[in-house]
Design a protein around this motif. Structure first.
Motif, PDB file in Angstrom:
ATOM      1  N   VAL A 170       4.422   6.139  -5.266  1.00 26.59           N
ATOM      2  CA  VAL A 170       4.604   6.336  -6.703  1.00 26.59           C
ATOM      3  C   VAL A 170       3.432   7.132  -7.291  1.00 26.59           C
ATOM      4  CG1 VAL A 170       4.785   5.167  -8.927  1.00 26.59           C
ATOM      5  CG2 VAL A 170       6.034   4.278  -6.946  1.00 26.59           C
ATOM      6  N   ALA A 171       2.241   6.821  -6.845  1.00 30.18           N
ATOM      7  CA  ALA A 171       1.065   7.544  -7.345  1.00 30.18           C
ATOM      8  C   ALA A 171       1.134   9.021  -6.987  1.00 30.18           C
ATOM      9  CB  ALA A 171      -0.209   6.916  -6.769  1.00 30.18           C
ATOM     10  N   ARG A 176       2.749   1.704  -3.480  1.00 26.48           N
ATOM     11  CA  ARG A 176       1.834   2.162  -4.528  1.00 26.48           C
ATOM     12  C   ARG A 176       1.457   3.628  -4.317  1.00 26.48           C
ATOM     13  NH1 ARG A 176      -1.940  -1.592  -4.032  1.00 26.48           N
ATOM     14  NH2 ARG A 176      -3.037  -0.408  -2.430  1.00 26.48           N
ATOM     15  N   ALA A 177       1.174   4.011  -3.078  1.00 25.85           N
ATOM     16  CA  ALA A 177       0.775   5.388  -2.781  1.00 25.85           C
ATOM     17  C   ALA A 177       1.912   6.377  -3.046  1.00 25.85           C
ATOM     18  CB  ALA A 177       0.322   5.488  -1.327  1.00 25.85           C
ATOM     19  N   LYS A 222       3.619  10.800  -9.208  1.00 26.35           N
ATOM     20  CA  LYS A 222       3.005  10.994 -10.525  1.00 26.35           C
ATOM     21  C   LYS A 222       2.010  12.154 -10.489  1.00 26.35           C
ATOM     22  CE  LYS A 222       2.082   9.258 -14.737  1.00 26.35           C
ATOM     23  NZ  LYS A 222       3.102   9.074 -15.804  1.00 26.35           N
ATOM     24  N   SER A 223       1.278  12.274  -9.398  1.00 25.48           N
ATOM     25  CA  SER A 223       0.217  13.284  -9.312  1.00 25.48           C
ATOM     26  C   SER A 223       0.749  14.706  -9.241  1.00 25.48           C
ATOM     27  CB  SER A 223      -0.665  13.011  -8.088  1.00 25.48           C
ATOM     28  OG  SER A 223       0.030  13.293  -6.889  1.00 25.48           O
ATOM     29  N   THR A 237       0.827  -1.203   0.000  1.00 26.02           N
ATOM     30  CA  THR A 237       0.000   0.000   0.000  1.00 26.02           C
ATOM     31  C   THR A 237       0.868   1.263   0.000  1.00 26.02           C
ATOM     32  OG1 THR A 237      -1.763  -1.139   1.192  1.00 26.02           O
ATOM     33  CG2 THR A 237      -1.790   1.269   1.246  1.00 26.02           C
ATOM     34  N   ALA A 270       1.118   2.044 -10.889  1.00 26.66           N
ATOM     35  CA  ALA A 270       0.950   3.388 -10.334  1.00 26.66           C
ATOM     36  C   ALA A 270       1.743   4.443 -11.094  1.00 26.66           C
ATOM     37  CB  ALA A 270       1.371   3.397  -8.870  1.00 26.66           C
ATOM     38  N   GLY A 271       2.683   4.006 -11.965  1.00 27.05           N
ATOM     39  CA  GLY A 271       3.411   4.969 -12.780  1.00 27.05           C
ATOM     40  C   GLY A 271       4.922   4.920 -12.704  1.00 27.05           C
ATOM     41  N   GLU A 275       2.558  -3.537  -8.630  1.00 35.60           N
ATOM     42  CA  GLU A 275       1.732  -2.435  -8.134  1.00 35.60           C
ATOM     43  C   GLU A 275       2.351  -1.073  -8.467  1.00 35.60           C
ATOM     44  OE1 GLU A 275      -1.211  -2.353  -6.779  1.00 35.60           O
ATOM     45  OE2 GLU A 275      -1.523  -4.527  -6.726  1.00 35.60           O
ATOM     46  N   VAL A 276       3.665  -0.928  -8.300  1.00 30.23           N
ATOM     47  CA  VAL A 276       4.285   0.379  -8.566  1.00 30.23           C
ATOM     48  C   VAL A 276       4.353   0.664 -10.065  1.00 30.23           C
ATOM     49  CG1 VAL A 276       5.571   0.421  -6.401  1.00 30.23           C
ATOM     50  CG2 VAL A 276       6.649  -0.536  -8.444  1.00 30.23           C
TER      51      VAL A 276
END
Length: 623
Positions: free
Chosen positions: A171-172, A168-169, A175-176, A165, A207-208, A203-204
């Motif tokens: 990397v996201a 993934r968060a 990206k954001s 979790t 996520a990008g 997962e990563v």
């Protein structure tokens, strides 16, 4: 009897190359990309992982200088630091992004070097990192999270599900906020379960993440094991084809380079490394070893690189001089003995044909010649032409001389002084030593104190005494032409347990400093009793009451916590007289200490000014 027990070291003369020969070597150093090979991305982490070596402290100016040299070398990605670590680290990464990021000169790729920053898998770290690197035309956020069970249980105290979790968060989020080049590292991958690694990496990627780094963080793996892990992850990770796979190996078992090459053979297309292999504990993968292995085996490995190998030696010397990390003589590629031959059989073979025992030509890595080039009768024009011929147009020194005409005059004065002492003439290594000494003073920040003279009375059975004269520039104005207004001359004397000790005590009295001498090293630049001597000292402040009477103490336990908790400042000095070189080095370290503290105070004041009544001003880095 004496001659029978003394072995003569044979080291073939390194012939100075002409401009035509130099261009030929450069063209051979970076061959055209073969159609059947893939590009290897060279990711250099000297300024981040390399600086984590015990006792290594680089100033912002030194980091910028090394970054510029890495760009000349052709490095694809430069990890410039850990922006969240301190205001100074943030400033260094930001300035490298702004000042080095756009440079495209001497780069075969025609693209600037990508500037990366390291961030933990938290929004605060990632936002701070992006604020530092975003100024570079090409930039990257490199975030990481441990994946081995031992790290999850004892260090992070989280479950595997929580690890996925968080990864993934992170990397996201990167990206954001607008970053399109994101690298994710699975810390301690070498001891992680492969199936779990595949889950995290899938997962990563979703996520990008664009680059997946697989570190052997503690240097635990062997080449077959590490290569097999890279191959397994590429084959079993969902979306593996969307990312570039990377190696990052530590040298705890002496296998970092071998492991990285095994990773390349099994699908990795980025290698993370450092100049001279410096880094945590036993160090990292050595950039020069990987590159020259690929260079000498162009048909064996499925990759090519865009580095200019003639810049390797210059890069190696710059890093060792700025970091203070001495290169072992038998270090592959860049060690002092790398091209020396002592065995009679080897000497005979090299004299008949160099390739009998040399697989790499010294000129291929840019090793200076030890043939005589100038003497005391050489004039200013001959000196200038020889300097230009040696340096070419793409070296860091050539750029500095071009931008600072006064530096050439000071360099020529140093040359004439040395030429009077060294009767046999000066070679390329001597000239490089003079350049180092000249520009090392400027790279240390503001020159608060400048050595004027040293006089020492010392001998067996007598108390040593040194009289030192300094120029205090703390309140002076130094003009572009080198003239100084408002300088104050100071002189004092002190006794000590030996010549060097008394010199350092005199300097302490003059500057009001109280330092602990962490290390003292002296080395001849070239052969001969009239050679230049280079002295390297490291000092840190003593926490006790300041006293100008205090002599610098010596720290016996360099690995102890008391030493590691102190910030160490390095100074270097070069002179035909090692006592003068010692004084130069000690003053250089003090100047660096003062300059660093002043810069830190200014950064802290600026950071404090960004907060008013607990509310950060617009533009301040915060999440």
């Amino acid at each position: 009897m004496f001659s029978s027990v003394v072995r003569n070291r044979f080291q073939p003369a390194r012939v100075a190359t002409s401009s035509i020969a130099s261009s030929t070597i450069r063209s051979l150093a970076s061959v055209a990309a073969p159609a059947d090979k893939q590009k290897l991305i060279v990711f250099d982490t000297t300024l981040r992982d390399g600086e984590q070596s015990p006792g290594v402290t680089l100033t912002t100016e030194e980091k910028i200088e090394i970054a510029k040299q890495l760009s000349r070398l052709g490095v694809d990605v430069c990890e410039a630091g850990f922006p969240i670590a301190s205001p100074g680290d943030f400033e260094a990464v930001q300035r490298i992004a702004k000042e080095v990021g756009p440079i495209i000169g001497n780069r075969k790729s025609g693209k600037p070097m990508r500037i990366a920053g390291l961030a933990r898998a938290t929004q605060t770290d990632i936002a701070r990192c992006f604020d530092a690197v975003k100024h570079a035309p090409l930039h990257r956020i490199h975030t990481f999270l441990a994946t081995s069970d031992i790290h999850l249980k004892y260090k992070l105290k989280i479950t595997r599900a929580e690890c996925i979790t968080r990864a993934r968060a992170a990397v996201a989020f990167a990206k954001s906020i607008g970053c399109n080049d994101i690298e994710f590292s699975t810390e301690d991958a070498g001891r992680s379960e492969r199936a779990f690694l595949c889950e995290v990496l899938a997962e990563v990627i979703a996520a990008g993440a664009t680059t997946l780094n697989i570190p052997d963080t503690v240097g635990y793996n062997v080449p077959e094991e590490y290569g097999a892990m890279i191959k397994y992850l590429i084959q079993h990770t969902e979306g593996a084809e969307k990312a570039i796979w990377s190696t990052h190996c530590h040298n705890d078992l002496g296998l970092a380079t071998a492991n990285s090459l095994s990773g390349i053979m099994n699908g990795a297309r980025q290698v993370e490394c450092t100049i001279n292999g410096i880094g945590e504990r036993a160090g990292n993968t050595s950039l020069e070893e990987v590159i020259m292995t690929l260079h000498t085996h162009p048909k064996y490995y499925p990759v090519y690189h865009d580095l200019d190998t003639t810049q390797i030696y210059m890069s190696s010397q710059l890093v060792t001089k700025k970091s203070g990390m001495v290169i072992q003589p038998n270090k592959a590629i860049v060690g002092a003995n790398a091209f020396a031959h002592e065995s009679g059989i080897h000497q005979d073979g090299v004299l008949k044909h160099k390739e009998t025992y040399e697989i790499i030509q010294p000129q291929t890595i840019g090793l200076p010649s030890n043939s005589l080039v100038l003497g005391k009768l050489s004039g200013r024009n001959a000196f200038r032409q020889r300097i230009e011929q040696i340096l070419g147009s793409s070296s860091m020194y050539a750029e500095k001389l071009a931008s600072n005409p006064q530096a050439f005059e000071l360099l020529f004065a140093s040359f004439k002084k040395l030429a009077d002492v060294k009767k046999g003439g000066l070679n390329e290594q001597d000239l490089y030593a003079l350049l180092d000494d000249q520009f090392n003073i400027q790279a240390s920040g503001k020159e608060t104190y400048r050595l004027k003279s040293v006089q020492v009375v010392s001998g067996n059975g007598v108390q040593s005494m040194a009289t030192v004269s300094l120029t205090d520039l703390s309140r002076a104005t130094v003009h572009e032409d080198g003239t100084v207004e408002g300088a104050v001359e100071r002189m004092d004397a002190a006794t000590g347990e030996g010549a060097v000790h008394s010199i350092f005590r005199s300097i302490n009295r003059l500057t009001g400093m109280r330092n602990v001498l962490a290390s003292y090293e002296v080395k001849a630049v070239t052969e001969g009793s009239d050679s230049l001597g280079r002295v390297v000292v490291r000092v840190h402040e003593n926490g006790g009451d300041a006293s100008d009477e205090a002599a610098p103490k010596y720290a016996d336990n360099l690995e102890g916590s008391a030493y590691q908790d102190k910030e160490v400042y390095q100074g270097t000095g070069t002179d035909a007289d090692v006592l003068i070189a010692s004084a130069k080095a000690y003053i250089n370290a003090i100047n660096r200490l003062i300059s660093t503290k002043q810069a830190r105070d200014a950064a802290a004041e600026q950071h404090h000014g960004e907060v008013v009544d607990g509310v950060k001003k617009e533009g301040a880095a915060a999440v």
